[in-house]
Design an enzyme around this catalytic site. Structure first.
Site, PDB file in Angstrom:
ATOM      1  N   SER A  61       0.823  -1.604   0.272  1.00  0.00           N
ATOM      2  CA  SER A  61      -0.122   0.083   0.130  1.00  0.00           C
ATOM      3  C   SER A  61       0.963   1.228  -0.036  1.00  0.00           C
ATOM      4  CB  SER A  61      -0.994   0.050   0.825  1.00  0.00           C
ATOM      5  OG  SER A  61      -1.996  -0.425   0.953  1.00  0.00           O
ATOM      6  N   LYS A  64       0.341   3.360  -2.831  1.00  0.00           N
ATOM      7  CA  LYS A  64      -0.947   5.030  -3.013  1.00  0.00           C
ATOM      8  C   LYS A  64       0.012   6.342  -3.310  1.00  0.00           C
ATOM      9  CE  LYS A  64      -4.783   1.787  -0.748  1.00  0.00           C
ATOM     10  NZ  LYS A  64      -3.721   0.358  -0.509  1.00  0.00           N
ATOM     11  N   SER A 121      -6.493   3.412   3.784  1.00  0.00           N
ATOM     12  CA  SER A 121      -5.638   2.588   2.732  1.00  0.00           C
ATOM     13  C   SER A 121      -6.672   2.400   1.709  1.00  0.00           C
ATOM     14  CB  SER A 121      -4.919   1.569   3.522  1.00  0.00           C
ATOM     15  OG  SER A 121      -3.846   0.963   3.097  1.00  0.00           O
ATOM     16  N   LYS A 228       2.904   6.530   5.501  1.00  0.00           N
ATOM     17  CA  LYS A 228       1.270   5.778   4.690  1.00  0.00           C
ATOM     18  C   LYS A 228       3.086   4.766   5.377  1.00  0.00           C
ATOM     19  CE  LYS A 228      -1.632   3.289   2.564  1.00  0.00           C
ATOM     20  NZ  LYS A 228      -1.798   3.036   4.006  1.00  0.00           N
TER      21      LYS A 228
END
Length: 395
Positions: A61, A64, A121, A228
């Site tokens: 993730s 992202k 997320s 993140k």
């Protein structure tokens, strides 16, 4: 000011110990258990740690962040607005894992989608943004665009096949690239960066089990404010983080840990190490002449070199502030020279840290000389040939 010497290769090198004390302790590097890691102080441009940092790895993730960067650009350019509502396709709805639990009956505000990506997320939220901005309306088309945009930004070890980090052999990023991307987000979009510090987002009350930010650093009171987390079975547990204490800001990225606990402990340890084991040191003032470069065929035989701004670097606190420096340039420099021309590089080598390169520029103009300068230059060249044994050598 530094002194100079010539080398046989024709490069002029200037070497000196700028700062030194007699008793220096060995530097202890941070012993990370991550498979790959990169830590940098972006205030001074100092790399503190690099371990397999340029190896393309599954980013989970953490990729992202690239979707978010492209979305922020679209908002800045007027191609997307925060209040605009976007439809949810069956493809976006099909994603599992971390989601906002969107379905095809939804039309969702862009601002909510951004928070859904950053805080929750949301894999589905990424796909909605991707399809809206894709050149061909598909997530795959958006991924190709992301790859091209990443290359333009200098993220040379990044390729994308989707918008959210869903496992795929073609979805790869290096830790160095992730840290560079984080730096771009912080500097290019200060109006959006505070979103990364939000610890909770409740979207429409439909997903009470997914309302909290997974970044373990938020709320620790150590200056962390982004960015993140990421996890898949292939990638392990990773994090792209940033923290600011005083005037200093660090960014870091790591991957390959085996649990959320290990990720949290590693993140805290990196932040504490980066801020406690290094201190800022001003070693030069903008405009101050550091050394000189010889000028060929100029009205003046040499020109002073300086930095364009105050020279500040980080030094490990345990080394006694040992710092060696070297100035390298192709010389002699051909006249004319203009003030501000970049002529050389100052290479700083703090003990225990990667070297740092700083551009050196001319402090003044040096016009091209006339006949007397040509005569002086020719005489000097002839004398140097005699000194080197290049005249009358029968071999």
């Amino acid at each position: 000011m530094l002194t100079a010497r010539w080398t046989s290769a024709g490069l002029r090198l200037v070497t000196a110990l700028l700062i030194a004390t007699a008793a220096a302790l060995p530097v202890r590097a941070f012993d990370t258990s991550a498979k790959a890691a990169y830590v940098a102080d972006i205030t001074t441009g100092t790399v503190l740690l690099s371990k397999n940092a340029d190896t393309p790895l599954p980013p989970a993730s953490m990729s992202k962040l690239m979707t978010l960067y492209v979305a922020f650009e679209a908002i800045r350019d007027g191609r997307l607005t925060l209040d605009e509502k976007l439809p949810v396709s069956s493809h976006a709805m099909s994603y599992g894992g971390s989601t906002m639990f969107l379905d095809t009956t939804d039309e969702v505000r862009v601002e909510d989608l951004l928070r859904g990506i950053i805080v929750l997320s949301g894999n589905d939220a990424c796909a909605v943004i991707a399809e809206a901005l894709s050149p061909d309306g598909t997530e795959a088309g958006f991924a190709r665009y992301m790859t091209q945009r990443a290359q333009q930004m200098g993220l040379t070890n990044s390729t994308f096949t989707n918008s959210n980090g869903w496992p795929d052999p073609g979805q790869r990023m290096s830790m160095h690239d992730l840290a560079l991307l984080a730096t771009h987000l912080i500097r290019d979009f200060p109006e959006f960066y505070p979103l990364f510090a939000e610890t909770e987002f409740q979207f429409d009350g439909r997903a009470p089990q997914n309302v909290h930010n997974r970044n373990p650093l938020l709320g620790m009171g150590i200056g962390a404010d982004g960015l993140k987390t990421g996890h898949t079975s292939e990638a392990g547990y990773g994090l792209v983080g940033s923290a600011k204490q005083g005037d200093r800001r660090i960014v870091f990225a790591f991957s390959g840990l085996d649990s959320t606990t290990a990720r949290a402990e590693e993140s805290r340890a990196i932040v504490n190490w980066a801020f406690r084991q290094f201190a800022e040191k001003k070693i030069g003032t903008a405009g101050e002449v550091i050394t000189t470069a010889e000028v060929f065929m100029g009205e003046a035989p040499e020109v002073g070199l300086t930095t364009g701004e105050d020279l500040v670097t980080l030094l490990p606190v345990l080394t006694g502030e040992n710092l060696s420096a070297e100035v390298v340039y192709d010389g002699p420099v051909m006249a004319p020279v203009k003030a501000g021309d970049q002529l050389a590089q100052l290479i700083l080598r703090p003990e225990g840290l990667p070297e740092k390169r700083v551009a050196l520029v001319a402090v003044s103009d040096v016009p091209r000389g006339g006949f007397l300068v040509k005569l002086r230059t020719a005489s000097r060249h002839l004398m140097r040939r005699f000194a080197d044994g290049g005249v009358g050598d029968a071999s």
